[in-house]
Design a protein around this motif. Structure first.
Motif, mmCIF file in Angstrom:
data_model
loop_
_atom_site.group_PDB
_atom_site.id
_atom_site.type_symbol
_atom_site.label_atom_id
_atom_site.label_comp_id
_atom_site.label_asym_id
_atom_site.label_seq_id
_atom_site.Cartn_x
_atom_site.Cartn_y
_atom_site.Cartn_z
ATOM 1 N N VAL A 113 46.652 37.848 38.649
ATOM 2 C CA VAL A 113 45.931 38.789 38.732
ATOM 3 C C VAL A 113 44.656 39.500 38.899
ATOM 4 N N GLU A 114 43.467 39.163 38.821
ATOM 5 C CA GLU A 114 42.501 39.917 39.249
ATOM 6 C C GLU A 114 41.528 40.291 39.331
ATOM 7 N N THR A 115 41.361 41.433 38.961
ATOM 8 C CA THR A 115 40.697 42.847 38.777
ATOM 9 C C THR A 115 38.875 42.697 38.557
ATOM 10 N N GLU A 116 37.995 43.767 39.198
ATOM 11 C CA GLU A 116 37.228 43.874 38.422
ATOM 12 C C GLU A 116 36.973 45.530 38.116
ATOM 13 N N GLY A 117 36.042 46.019 37.339
ATOM 14 C CA GLY A 117 35.736 46.608 37.399
ATOM 15 C C GLY A 117 33.904 47.499 36.952
ATOM 16 N N VAL A 118 33.749 48.327 37.589
ATOM 17 C CA VAL A 118 32.228 48.997 36.218
ATOM 18 C C VAL A 118 32.280 48.924 34.928
ATOM 19 N N ALA A 119 33.660 49.395 34.809
ATOM 20 C CA ALA A 119 33.541 49.397 33.183
ATOM 21 C C ALA A 119 35.521 48.931 32.977
ATOM 22 N N THR A 120 35.735 48.492 31.775
ATOM 23 C CA THR A 120 36.609 48.332 30.942
ATOM 24 C C THR A 120 38.174 49.109 31.729
ATOM 25 N N VAL A 156 52.295 39.029 46.656
ATOM 26 C CA VAL A 156 50.431 38.866 47.402
ATOM 27 C C VAL A 156 50.519 40.205 48.243
ATOM 28 N N ASN A 157 51.130 40.445 48.750
ATOM 29 C CA ASN A 157 51.051 42.143 49.671
ATOM 30 C C ASN A 157 50.616 42.942 48.481
ATOM 31 N N ALA A 158 51.197 42.860 47.370
ATOM 32 C CA ALA A 158 51.512 43.945 45.953
ATOM 33 C C ALA A 158 50.252 43.603 45.464
ATOM 34 N N GLY A 159 49.394 42.512 45.260
ATOM 35 C CA GLY A 159 48.328 42.999 44.421
ATOM 36 C C GLY A 159 47.909 41.260 44.112
ATOM 37 N N VAL A 160 48.752 40.353 43.792
ATOM 38 C CA VAL A 160 48.725 39.414 43.416
ATOM 39 C C VAL A 160 47.836 38.484 44.103
ATOM 40 N N ASN A 161 46.520 37.809 43.421
ATOM 41 C CA ASN A 161 46.312 37.235 44.303
ATOM 42 C C ASN A 161 45.621 35.960 43.844
ATOM 43 N N SER A 162 46.754 35.037 42.926
ATOM 44 C CA SER A 162 46.235 33.614 42.277
ATOM 45 C C SER A 162 47.512 32.879 42.109
ATOM 46 N N ILE A 163 48.018 31.917 42.773
ATOM 47 C CA ILE A 163 49.363 31.659 42.871
ATOM 48 C C ILE A 163 48.949 30.137 42.167
ATOM 49 N N TYR A 164 49.216 29.458 41.093
ATOM 50 C CA TYR A 164 49.230 28.995 40.038
ATOM 51 C C TYR A 164 50.057 27.272 40.956
ATOM 52 N N ASP A 165 51.555 28.178 40.444
ATOM 53 C CA ASP A 165 52.323 26.592 40.247
ATOM 54 C C ASP A 165 53.287 27.334 41.255
ATOM 55 N N VAL A 166 54.395 26.222 42.227
ATOM 56 C CA VAL A 166 55.369 26.695 42.560
ATOM 57 C C VAL A 166 56.475 25.711 41.354
ATOM 58 N N GLU A 167 56.913 25.562 40.683
ATOM 59 C CA GLU A 167 57.688 24.682 40.673
ATOM 60 C C GLU A 167 59.485 24.361 40.410
ATOM 61 N N TYR A 168 60.121 23.523 40.561
ATOM 62 C CA TYR A 168 61.559 24.007 40.836
ATOM 63 C C TYR A 168 62.515 23.190 40.063
ATOM 64 N N GLY A 192 45.608 23.183 47.725
ATOM 65 C CA GLY A 192 45.867 24.259 46.895
ATOM 66 C C GLY A 192 46.702 25.047 47.618
ATOM 67 N N SER A 193 47.434 25.048 48.818
ATOM 68 C CA SER A 193 47.760 26.320 49.688
ATOM 69 C C SER A 193 50.239 25.649 48.966
ATOM 70 N N PHE A 194 50.746 26.758 49.583
ATOM 71 C CA PHE A 194 52.100 27.027 50.033
ATOM 72 C C PHE A 194 52.133 27.231 50.918
ATOM 73 N N THR A 195 52.696 25.450 51.472
ATOM 74 C CA THR A 195 53.678 26.226 52.947
ATOM 75 C C THR A 195 54.779 25.911 53.191
ATOM 76 N N ASP A 196 55.240 27.059 53.892
ATOM 77 C CA ASP A 196 56.198 26.946 54.661
ATOM 78 C C ASP A 196 57.118 26.135 53.956
ATOM 79 N N ALA A 197 56.841 25.036 54.919
ATOM 80 C CA ALA A 197 57.464 23.371 55.194
ATOM 81 C C ALA A 197 58.172 23.015 53.187
ATOM 82 N N ALA A 198 56.892 23.354 52.823
ATOM 83 C CA ALA A 198 57.322 22.785 51.423
ATOM 84 C C ALA A 198 58.244 23.531 50.902
ATOM 85 N N LEU A 199 57.999 24.718 50.488
ATOM 86 C CA LEU A 199 59.354 25.972 50.135
ATOM 87 C C LEU A 199 60.159 25.934 50.764
ATOM 88 N N SER A 200 60.505 25.514 52.167
ATOM 89 C CA SER A 200 61.887 25.295 52.114
ATOM 90 C C SER A 200 62.504 23.430 52.297
#
Length: 227
Positions: free
Chosen positions: A56-63, A130-142, A201-209
């Motif tokens: 989760v990466e966020t920005e603001g004018v102040a800390t 992602v809908n909740a606010g996560v904006n980076s998916i670095y890895d999916v490891e099984y 770098g994307s995660f597709t439905d085919a890969a996840l299934s």
């Protein structure tokens, strides 16, 4: 008198020498004839867990603004995950960073790992965070939850492989195998995890299934008595 002492010493040395030879002969006779064989084994299992690395990466004018946005998004992601059945103990914060940007303002990033114990719900978990606010998916490891049991199976397979080799060598010499004298674990090949990530770098439905599985190898060295 001197000749008698010399004679006694000579006799004593002879007795000690004979005793040493007898001890060596006894040791040589007690050592069993043996054959040494190496064996390798492998065990595989279907993946039953998935580890997600999220950011989760966020920005603001102040800390304070950057921190508040970040905390809200992280909490929303955690709420979604626990709501779908992920245990809080399976959600861990790995790294938090807060820094000033070159063009002004501040950026805060939080990286966390999530253990999903239902591989068929990985896609749902990603969509939800992602809908909740996560904006980076670095890895999916099984992987496999009980990797230790999988290694034990690989070790058993390696021991069976070593025994088969030893039997063939014994038969070639016209002998049979006796008891095991010693067993040594030569190496642990480690676990090979299946990583599902598209080239872009994307995660597709085919890969996840199609999470694949996990493979573990082991090697042993066994010494058998020959009969």
């Amino acid at each position: 008198m001197k000749q008698r002492i010399i004679a006694l010493l000579t006799t004593g040395l002879l007795i000690l020498s004979l005793a040493g030879c007898a001890a060596q002969n006894t040791t040589a006779q007690t050592l069993p004839e043996s054959v040494t064989a190496g064996g390798s084994g492998k065990a595989t299992a279907a993946a039953d867990i998935a580890r997600l690395t999220l950011g989760v990466e966020t920005e603001g004018v102040a800390t304070e603004a950057a921190r508040e946005k970040n905390a809200e998004a992280v909490q929303a992601a955690v709420d979604f995950l626990t709501g779908m059945g992920v245990a809080e103990s399976d959600i861990k914060t790995e790294r938090i960073y807060l820094g000033e940007q070159y063009d002004g303002g501040y950026q805060m990033s939080t990286r966390m790992t999530v253990l999903v114990r239902e591989t068929d719900r990985v896609g749902d978990a990603i969509d939800g965070v992602v809908n909740a606010g996560v904006n980076s998916i670095y890895d999916v490891e099984y992987g496999v939850a009980d990797e230790a049991a999988l290694y034990e199976q690989a070790l058993e397979n390696a021991a069976a492989d070593a025994k088969e080799s030893a039997q063939k060598m014994a038969e070639a010499a016209g002998r049979t195998l006796g008891d095991v004298i010693s067993v040594e674990e030569s190496s642990y090949g480690g676990a090979t995890l299946v990583r599902q990530q598209a080239e872009d770098g994307s995660f597709t439905d085919a890969a996840l299934s199609a999470p694949g599985g996990l493979s573990v190898t082991a090697e042993v060295r066994v010494i058998y008595e020959l009969k």
